[in-house]
Design an enzyme around this catalytic site. Structure first.
Site, PDB file in Angstrom:
ATOM      1  N   LYS A 125       0.862  -1.179   0.000  1.00  0.00           N
ATOM      2  CA  LYS A 125       0.000   0.000   0.000  1.00  0.00           C
ATOM      3  C   LYS A 125       0.897   1.227   0.000  1.00  0.00           C
ATOM      4  CE  LYS A 125      -4.516   0.724  -0.022  1.00  0.00           C
ATOM      5  NZ  LYS A 125      -5.518  -0.052  -0.762  1.00  0.00           N
ATOM      6  N   ASP A 165      -6.685   4.324  -5.196  1.00  0.00           N
ATOM      7  CA  ASP A 165      -7.399   4.260  -3.924  1.00  0.00           C
ATOM      8  C   ASP A 165      -8.001   5.648  -3.742  1.00  0.00           C
ATOM      9  OD1 ASP A 165      -7.683   2.377  -1.408  1.00  0.00           O
ATOM     10  OD2 ASP A 165      -7.265   4.352  -0.573  1.00  0.00           O
TER      11      ASP A 165
END
Length: 450
Positions: A125, A165
């Site tokens: 991430k 995202d």
């Protein structure tokens, strides 16, 4: 021998001041305790401790100039969490709230989500504490190019494959891809969520929202229910929420409320295709508050953030799709009193631990995000395969593949529930246990470097 209590204490002590990461770790740890007790090798080889320690964290400054030619400085990150079953895979978040704790929690959750898809995907991430809101296209382009001048060293289609995202959509993906291509002089699938004309995949924008609703359908089918005519709440008004609402309409459900950071709208008449198109225009085109919707449709009511909760509205199904810890214990109690049937998470960790504990004591079906919202990364994995093959599949083929993947996740959960004697419909423990076993086996097979 190390005790279970010592394992969790060690991890928290080793990662101080990271509440979101602690929350994610503790949830999984509680689920897998029976596995740790029954199989001493997990403790001897410190599998969980290794799983909680990122393989690499890259933190770097991102300097860029705004439209006034003023230098701005942000902090960029990439957390490469686990590569036991494939290259690191996970989104990029551009938002002022981004910090190491949040990215570590997201990367940790990604381990389990990616493992559940059955695809060869590791977990990562990243992102930056940059806020795209209010920025011009030129400012966003310069920021993305600067971010990539450092990050390019650490990513690639066999190493680490980011995606979008919060704050990172197709526009940002395009700028990031263009910068990578310029620096490396390579056209490769090093990021997913690309445009269809330059290596992207059909269904990628829709995948998380569509997959969420598919998963909800499969959960409801287990109790002989269906989505048709169900009254639904969907928090958020971004990509996941919009396509969740779109799929709900296709399944003839009735969506009566949605939200953004400014508040929520309750439309008792329910949204239709025309209204959803207007929501998309408000958020994607006009970049305005959902309050604008209530100005156009007379029966709709906008409630400002903080004055009430979207979860106070009576409904059959709830889909939190906004951000972490948005649904509290008080919200959960209200949903139960309003006879909610199902809660499935479209966002990552959107329900607080005490709210989850409460819901799991009721008859409400609970679909944890790592299972319910895995559709996005699943189609990202399929985009990676298409890039490597140089062959692209049709939207209808990908929709069938997505539905099959979500069904596989749900069936794997049901098998785990049966095999380990879990409580009926305990998707949370089943998802955590199933993914942990898969990743742990790969890690141990690869030795202490696994």
């Amino acid at each position: 021998m190390t005790t279970l209590k010592q394992i969790l204490h060690f991890i928290k002590e080793r990662n101080p001041h990271e509440p979101e990461f602690h929350q994610a770790v503790e949830e999984v740890f509680e689920s897998i305790q029976p596995l740790l007790k029954d199989n001493g090798i997990y403790i001897r080889e410190k599998v969980f401790e290794r799983l909680c320690e990122p393989e690499r964290i890259v933190s770097f400054k991102v300097c860029w100039t705004d439209d006034n030619n003023q230098v701005q400085v942000n902090k960029g990150y990439r957390v490469q969490m686990n590569s036991a079953i494939g290259p690191y895979k996970g989104g990029l978040r551009f938002h002022p709230s981004v910090n190491q704790s949040i990215l570590k929690f997201l990367a940790f959750e990604q381990i389990f989500k990616n493992a559940l898809t059955g695809l060869p995907l590791g977990a990562g991430k990243g992102g930056a504490d940059f806020d795209p809101k209010g920025k011009s296209d030129g400012e966003i382009m310069r920021f993305c190019q600067s971010w990539m001048t450092e990050a390019y060293r650490h990513i690639g289609h066999f190493t680490d494959v980011p995606a979008g995202d919060i704050g990172v959509g197709e526009r940002e993906i395009g700028y990031l891809f263009g910068a990578y291509k310029k620096i490396k002089n390579e056209f490769q699938g090093m990021i997913t969520g690309k445009g269809l004309d330059w290596g992207g995949s059909h269904l990628r924008p829709e995948a998380t929202g569509y997959g969420l609703i598919h998963f909800a359908q499969f959960m409801l089918a287990e109790i002989d229910e269906a989505l048709e005519n169900k009254v639904c709440l969907v928090s958020g008004a971004g990509n996941v929420s919009q396509f969740a609402m779109e799929k709900l309409l296709q399944e003839k459900a009735k969506v009566v409320a949605f939200s953004d950071s400014t508040g929520f709208v309750h439309d008792p008449d329910g949204i239709n295709e025309s209204k959803l198109s207007y929501i998309k225009d408000i958020k994607n085109g006009q970049k305005k508050s959902v309050a604008v919707y209530a100005e156009k449709y007379k029966n709709a009511v906008f409630t400002e953030a903080g004055k009430s909760s979207i979860w106070s509205i009576p409904a059959d199904c709830a889909f939190p799709c906004a951000t972490q810890n948005e649904l509290t214990l008080d919200d959960a109690k209200e949903l139960k009193s309003n006879k909610l049937i199902l809660l499935a998470e479209g966002a990552n960790m959107p329900t607080t631990p005490d709210a989850i504990a409460f819901i799991r004591k009721t008859r409400i079906l609970y679909g944890p995000g790592k299972a319910a919202n895995a559709g996005g990364v699943a189609v990202s994995g399929l985009e990676m395969s298409q890039n490597r093959l140089g062959r692209y599949w049709t939207k209808s083929d990908l929709e069938k593949e997505l539905r099959t993947l979500m069904k596989t996740i749900q069936e794997n959960c049901l098998v785990t529930i049966h095999d380990y004697g879990l409580k009926e419909h305990d998707y949370l423990n089943a998802a955590n246990m199933s993914a942990f076993v898969k990743v742990s086996k790969a890690m141990m097979a690869q030795g202490i470097f696994g």
